[in-house]
Scaffold this motif. Sequence first.
Motif, PDB file in Angstrom:
ATOM      1  N   ALA A  57      -3.571  -4.024   1.994  1.00 41.56           N
ATOM      2  CA  ALA A  57      -4.467  -3.152   1.218  1.00 41.56           C
ATOM      3  C   ALA A  57      -5.926  -3.485   1.508  1.00 41.56           C
ATOM      4  O   ALA A  57      -6.761  -2.588   1.674  1.00 41.56           O
ATOM      5  CB  ALA A  57      -4.174  -3.293  -0.268  1.00 41.56           C
ATOM      6  N   TRP A  58      -6.233  -4.769   1.580  1.00 40.58           N
ATOM      7  CA  TRP A  58      -7.596  -5.202   1.877  1.00 40.58           C
ATOM      8  C   TRP A  58      -7.992  -4.772   3.289  1.00 40.58           C
ATOM      9  O   TRP A  58      -9.071  -4.236   3.527  1.00 40.58           O
ATOM     10  CB  TRP A  58      -7.692  -6.709   1.704  1.00 40.58           C
ATOM     11  N   ASN A  65     -11.591  -5.757  -3.675  1.00 42.15           N
ATOM     12  CA  ASN A  65     -11.032  -5.459  -4.998  1.00 42.15           C
ATOM     13  C   ASN A  65      -9.712  -4.689  -4.905  1.00 42.15           C
ATOM     14  O   ASN A  65      -8.841  -4.833  -5.758  1.00 42.15           O
ATOM     15  CB  ASN A  65     -12.036  -4.700  -5.871  1.00 42.15           C
ATOM     16  N   VAL A  66      -9.526  -3.908  -3.851  1.00 41.31           N
ATOM     17  CA  VAL A  66      -8.264  -3.182  -3.661  1.00 41.31           C
ATOM     18  C   VAL A  66      -7.149  -4.172  -3.320  1.00 41.31           C
ATOM     19  O   VAL A  66      -6.030  -4.062  -3.818  1.00 41.31           O
ATOM     20  CB  VAL A  66      -8.413  -2.095  -2.576  1.00 41.31           C
ATOM     21  N   GLY A  67      -7.466  -5.161  -2.507  1.00 41.38           N
ATOM     22  CA  GLY A  67      -6.490  -6.203  -2.197  1.00 41.38           C
ATOM     23  C   GLY A  67      -6.088  -6.995  -3.421  1.00 41.38           C
ATOM     24  O   GLY A  67      -4.905  -7.266  -3.648  1.00 41.38           O
ATOM     25  N   TRP A  68      -7.086  -7.358  -4.230  1.00 40.30           N
ATOM     26  CA  TRP A  68      -6.780  -8.095  -5.465  1.00 40.30           C
ATOM     27  C   TRP A  68      -5.972  -7.236  -6.440  1.00 40.30           C
ATOM     28  O   TRP A  68      -5.083  -7.735  -7.140  1.00 40.30           O
ATOM     29  CB  TRP A  68      -8.048  -8.599  -6.138  1.00 40.30           C
ATOM     30  N   ALA A  70      -3.826  -4.828  -5.640  1.00 41.55           N
ATOM     31  CA  ALA A  70      -2.445  -4.765  -5.142  1.00 41.55           C
ATOM     32  C   ALA A  70      -1.723  -6.087  -5.402  1.00 41.55           C
ATOM     33  O   ALA A  70      -0.549  -6.096  -5.802  1.00 41.55           O
ATOM     34  CB  ALA A  70      -2.442  -4.446  -3.650  1.00 41.55           C
ATOM     35  N   PHE A  71      -2.441  -7.194  -5.208  1.00 36.28           N
ATOM     36  CA  PHE A  71      -1.849  -8.508  -5.454  1.00 36.28           C
ATOM     37  C   PHE A  71      -1.490  -8.671  -6.931  1.00 36.28           C
ATOM     38  O   PHE A  71      -0.398  -9.146  -7.269  1.00 36.28           O
ATOM     39  CB  PHE A  71      -2.821  -9.608  -5.013  1.00 36.28           C
ATOM     40  N   TYR A  72      -2.402  -8.271  -7.817  1.00 33.26           N
ATOM     41  CA  TYR A  72      -2.140  -8.395  -9.255  1.00 33.26           C
ATOM     42  C   TYR A  72      -0.958  -7.516  -9.667  1.00 33.26           C
ATOM     43  O   TYR A  72      -0.120  -7.924 -10.473  1.00 33.26           O
ATOM     44  CB  TYR A  72      -3.384  -8.017 -10.065  1.00 33.26           C
ATOM     45  N   GLY A  73      -0.865  -6.311  -9.090  1.00 25.31           N
ATOM     46  CA  GLY A  73       0.272  -5.440  -9.393  1.00 25.31           C
ATOM     47  C   GLY A  73       1.591  -6.080  -8.994  1.00 25.31           C
ATOM     48  O   GLY A  73       2.575  -6.032  -9.736  1.00 25.31           O
ATOM     49  N   ALA A  74       1.614  -6.709  -7.826  1.00 21.68           N
ATOM     50  CA  ALA A  74       2.834  -7.389  -7.388  1.00 21.68           C
ATOM     51  C   ALA A  74       3.117  -8.602  -8.269  1.00 21.68           C
ATOM     52  O   ALA A  74       4.273  -8.884  -8.601  1.00 21.68           O
ATOM     53  CB  ALA A  74       2.705  -7.799  -5.925  1.00 21.68           C
ATOM     54  N   PRO A 132      -4.334   2.761  -8.355  1.00 24.74           N
ATOM     55  CA  PRO A 132      -3.362   3.135  -7.308  1.00 24.74           C
ATOM     56  C   PRO A 132      -2.890   1.925  -6.493  1.00 24.74           C
ATOM     57  O   PRO A 132      -1.706   1.796  -6.192  1.00 24.74           O
ATOM     58  CB  PRO A 132      -4.140   4.129  -6.437  1.00 24.74           C
ATOM     59  N   ALA A 133      -3.820   1.023  -6.144  1.00 24.17           N
ATOM     60  CA  ALA A 133      -3.422  -0.174  -5.389  1.00 24.17           C
ATOM     61  C   ALA A 133      -2.531  -1.068  -6.231  1.00 24.17           C
ATOM     62  O   ALA A 133      -1.555  -1.636  -5.726  1.00 24.17           O
ATOM     63  CB  ALA A 133      -4.665  -0.941  -4.933  1.00 24.17           C
ATOM     64  N   LEU A 134      -2.849  -1.195  -7.516  1.00 22.52           N
ATOM     65  CA  LEU A 134      -2.013  -1.997  -8.414  1.00 22.52           C
ATOM     66  C   LEU A 134      -0.599  -1.432  -8.457  1.00 22.52           C
ATOM     67  O   LEU A 134       0.385  -2.182  -8.377  1.00 22.52           O
ATOM     68  CB  LEU A 134      -2.625  -2.024  -9.816  1.00 22.52           C
ATOM     69  N   LEU A 135      -0.486  -0.119  -8.562  1.00 20.05           N
ATOM     70  CA  LEU A 135       0.840   0.508  -8.627  1.00 20.05           C
ATOM     71  C   LEU A 135       1.603   0.350  -7.313  1.00 20.05           C
ATOM     72  O   LEU A 135       2.818   0.160  -7.321  1.00 20.05           O
ATOM     73  CB  LEU A 135       0.711   1.981  -9.002  1.00 20.05           C
TER      74      LEU A 135
END
Length: 160
Positions: A57-58, A65-68, A70-74, A132-135
């Motif tokens: 994602a990053w 912030n998009v990478g973080w 996505a990481f937090y969502g996982a 969206p990245a979190l999801l």
Amino acid sequence: MKHIAPYPEEDKDSEELPVQPISAEQARRLREQNPPVSPWRVVAGQAVVAVVTALAAWAFTGKQNVGWSAFYGAMAVVIPAAVFARGLTGRFSSLNAGTAAIGFLLWEMVKIGISVAMLMLAPKLVPGLSWPALLVGLILAMKVYWVALAFKPRPRRTEN
């Protein structure tokens, strides 16, 4: 008022196969031939997917912030799954079938509660949160359960 027709009786000539209990040795061989998937392997797979998703994602967006996000969502899947795995592999959950069933339901509720709490805290904990990245991270980490079935341990060969 309508009447429901009675269920037709089965053909009396057909014989049902009797259920045969198996011996301890047969049960042992059956467990060896069909080893279970370790919950810790699934959690480890989810953690790997979390890191790969965050880095992708990053790299794809160029935004940290998009990478973080996505990481937090996982992690909203990985951390509760680890708590669930710990609960299921504990001594109390394996005493007997009743405690195993109650333990499963209890730890599943704990897992859901942790996931919901983490998602509610996401806007406060992740600066510049991208939902969206979190999801995407959340969904990809959840799909590891299905992938784990494809990579389950291979059956051991037994000599008869």
